[in-house]
Design an enzyme around this catalytic site. Sequence first.
Site, PDB file in Angstrom:
ATOM      1  N   ASP A   1       0.854  -1.180   0.000  1.00  0.00           N
ATOM      2  CA  ASP A   1       0.000   0.000   0.000  1.00  0.00           C
ATOM      3  C   ASP A   1       0.893   1.233   0.000  1.00  0.00           C
ATOM      4  O   ASP A   1       1.842   1.315   0.796  1.00  0.00           O
ATOM      5  CB  ASP A   1      -0.901   0.008   1.231  1.00  0.00           C
ATOM      6  CG  ASP A   1      -2.303   0.503   0.931  1.00  0.00           C
ATOM      7  OD1 ASP A   1      -2.413   1.566   0.320  1.00  0.00           O
ATOM      8  OD2 ASP A   1      -3.275  -0.180   1.299  1.00  0.00           O
TER       9      ASP A   1
ATOM     10  N   ASP B   1      -3.058   4.767  -2.383  1.00  0.00           N
ATOM     11  CA  ASP B   1      -4.160   5.320  -1.610  1.00  0.00           C
ATOM     12  C   ASP B   1      -4.518   6.719  -2.109  1.00  0.00           C
ATOM     13  O   ASP B   1      -3.638   7.577  -2.270  1.00  0.00           O
ATOM     14  CB  ASP B   1      -3.743   5.362  -0.133  1.00  0.00           C
ATOM     15  CG  ASP B   1      -4.860   5.747   0.790  1.00  0.00           C
ATOM     16  OD1 ASP B   1      -5.813   4.965   0.921  1.00  0.00           O
ATOM     17  OD2 ASP B   1      -4.777   6.836   1.392  1.00  0.00           O
TER      18      ASP B   1
ATOM     19  N   GLU C   1      -6.296   4.047  -6.079  1.00  0.00           N
ATOM     20  CA  GLU C   1      -7.601   4.318  -5.468  1.00  0.00           C
ATOM     21  C   GLU C   1      -7.979   5.751  -5.810  1.00  0.00           C
ATOM     22  O   GLU C   1      -7.227   6.689  -5.526  1.00  0.00           O
ATOM     23  CB  GLU C   1      -7.530   4.139  -3.950  1.00  0.00           C
ATOM     24  CG  GLU C   1      -8.873   4.388  -3.283  1.00  0.00           C
ATOM     25  CD  GLU C   1      -8.767   4.606  -1.782  1.00  0.00           C
ATOM     26  OE1 GLU C   1      -9.701   4.214  -1.067  1.00  0.00           O
ATOM     27  OE2 GLU C   1      -7.750   5.169  -1.332  1.00  0.00           O
TER      28      GLU C   1
ATOM     29  N   HIS D   1     -11.120  -2.662   3.062  1.00  0.00           N
ATOM     30  CA  HIS D   1     -11.044  -2.267   4.472  1.00  0.00           C
ATOM     31  C   HIS D   1     -11.913  -1.067   4.796  1.00  0.00           C
ATOM     32  O   HIS D   1     -12.086  -0.732   5.977  1.00  0.00           O
ATOM     33  CB  HIS D   1      -9.588  -1.965   4.836  1.00  0.00           C
ATOM     34  CG  HIS D   1      -9.014  -0.824   4.054  1.00  0.00           C
ATOM     35  ND1 HIS D   1      -8.716  -0.903   2.710  1.00  0.00           N
ATOM     36  CD2 HIS D   1      -8.686   0.445   4.418  1.00  0.00           C
ATOM     37  CE1 HIS D   1      -8.240   0.246   2.287  1.00  0.00           C
ATOM     38  NE2 HIS D   1      -8.220   1.081   3.304  1.00  0.00           N
ATOM     39  N   ASP D   2     -12.464  -0.403   3.770  1.00  0.00           N
ATOM     40  CA  ASP D   2     -13.301   0.781   3.975  1.00  0.00           C
ATOM     41  C   ASP D   2     -14.784   0.526   3.728  1.00  0.00           C
ATOM     42  O   ASP D   2     -15.587   1.450   3.861  1.00  0.00           O
ATOM     43  CB  ASP D   2     -12.847   1.915   3.050  1.00  0.00           C
ATOM     44  CG  ASP D   2     -11.525   2.542   3.464  1.00  0.00           C
ATOM     45  OD1 ASP D   2     -11.203   2.496   4.665  1.00  0.00           O
ATOM     46  OD2 ASP D   2     -10.825   3.072   2.582  1.00  0.00           O
TER      47      ASP D   2
END
Length: 574
Positions: free
Chosen positions: A108, A216, A275, A348-349
């Site tokens: 990440d 991210d 993302e 995860h969100d």
Amino acid sequence: MTLDQTGTTDTAPAWWTSAVVYQVYPRSFADSDGDGVGDLAGLTSRLDHLERLGVDVVWLSPVYASPHADNGYDISDYQAIDPVFGTLEDFDRLQAEVHARGMKLVMDLVVNHTSDEHPWFVESRSSKDNPKRDWYWWRPPRDGFEAGQPGAEPTNWESFFFGPSWTLDETAGEYYLHLFDRKQPDLNWENPEVRQAVYEMMRWWLDRGVNGFRMDVINLISKDPALPDGATTGAGGLGDGFPHYGNGPRIHEFLREMHREVFEGRPGELLTVGEMPGVTFEQAKLFTDPARRELDMVFQFEHVSLDHGPGGKFDPKPLDLRDLKASLGRWQTALGDTGWNSLYWNNHDQPRVVSRFGDDGEHRRESATALATVLHLHRGTPYVYQGEELGMTNAPFGGVGELRDVESLNHYRHSLAAGGDPESVLRALRAMGRDNARTPVQWDSTPNAGFTTGEPWIAVNPNHTWLNAEAQYDDPGSVFNHYRRLIDLRHKLPVVAVGDFRMLMPDHPHVYAYERRLDDARLLVVANLSGTTQAAELDAEWSASDVILANTEDLRISPGRVELAPWHALVFQR
């Protein structure tokens, strides 16, 4: 035709078209030392699970040094492993074991912001004339206001985590920008020194052996340097700054520079996925066009926003399947010839899909496998989030004291301050809060689900006593084994990886159906995404074709028609 990292043209489909990625949220995956927090050694001990599932890539959510204001997405040292997760030696051991199993490891990358405890920011805030002052966004109070006065923030932008996106630093009397938590100051990508420091760090990880990055909120790194106010959206005069920092004026320039500085000339198979909240398919086509040398694929959020009500994600409304088909169908069409889709329900969100879009009660197994079938056989690279392959559900949080996520806790506090009903707010958090994705992976029926021998950092879902990996491995009808079969189809059938896509029955409120075609190979996917029996009309040739995958043995197929039990999914081949 694709371009590899060296810029060489290649007429073969890119390797990731037939790959499946598995996301690990390390804090909740497996704990090796009994401190209640998952770690790298725990992940290493469970790699056989991923090999058995058949995935090709492991995406590791942040394990860098961090104060954990946002569970690791606030990084204080990009080149160190946080002690809660282990050491660099533990990381090297994990990476070696991943590679030994024929899988790749993707890190990440969080470079829109750092932690406020990162040495770069510590220097930046130390004085106005520090050489790193311009590594972040600093501004004086708004004209006519004294520092600290209400409304003195340089812009009216609202943070993603509620409240103003500017925090006053008393040392110099100036404000710094943070689109997320106040402990996550935004880097100033206008400064070339910032960009070069980021690229150097990325090269360091690639040299260490990692196979790419999930980036991210990468489309937020380019801000309009004028920092204009956004349209006022709510109480307190806060406004929507997204038009001024989302997909900003230099975003394509920055990503092309990153590709040139970091990836070009490197051998091996690497993966880059960005993302991108708020990205449109027109923009995504540019980001993922191989000829532009920016990214391999993006994460978009259109389909996971369809159940948001007028008040946003914490004002959920029922999903209309026709909206979902229209959304995913648009993305399939738009990126069909140029560019590439990422495919996901969970991360995860996001809350657990079987609780969100499925039925986590009577039809949990059927709805989990039907939703998986629909997603995985689209054109794009599927992403499996830990526990999704087991059909894990949302958690029954009893109260706010059981929540851990900063976004949820901020929302609860702000909502109650505005006069919200506590139980109504909690009901929305139970449905949509990020903690749903962060409860520990359910390995077995023992206390704490085999996740830890200690006290878990967040409570284990009590349904682990029957919903767990151990109970599913040898059950041919389990969610886990259905995922295995879906992954195997992508590996074996080129039509799944790169075939054309055609949506069928777009206006049916309960049936999701589409065709895939590559040369003479054809697939038909038909799924009933409802709790009532549905009928679907088929071309007669399809009803006489082979069923190569089904999530139930109850097949009701007649010439030109199939009757679908609740949450029944079928895949035909001819």
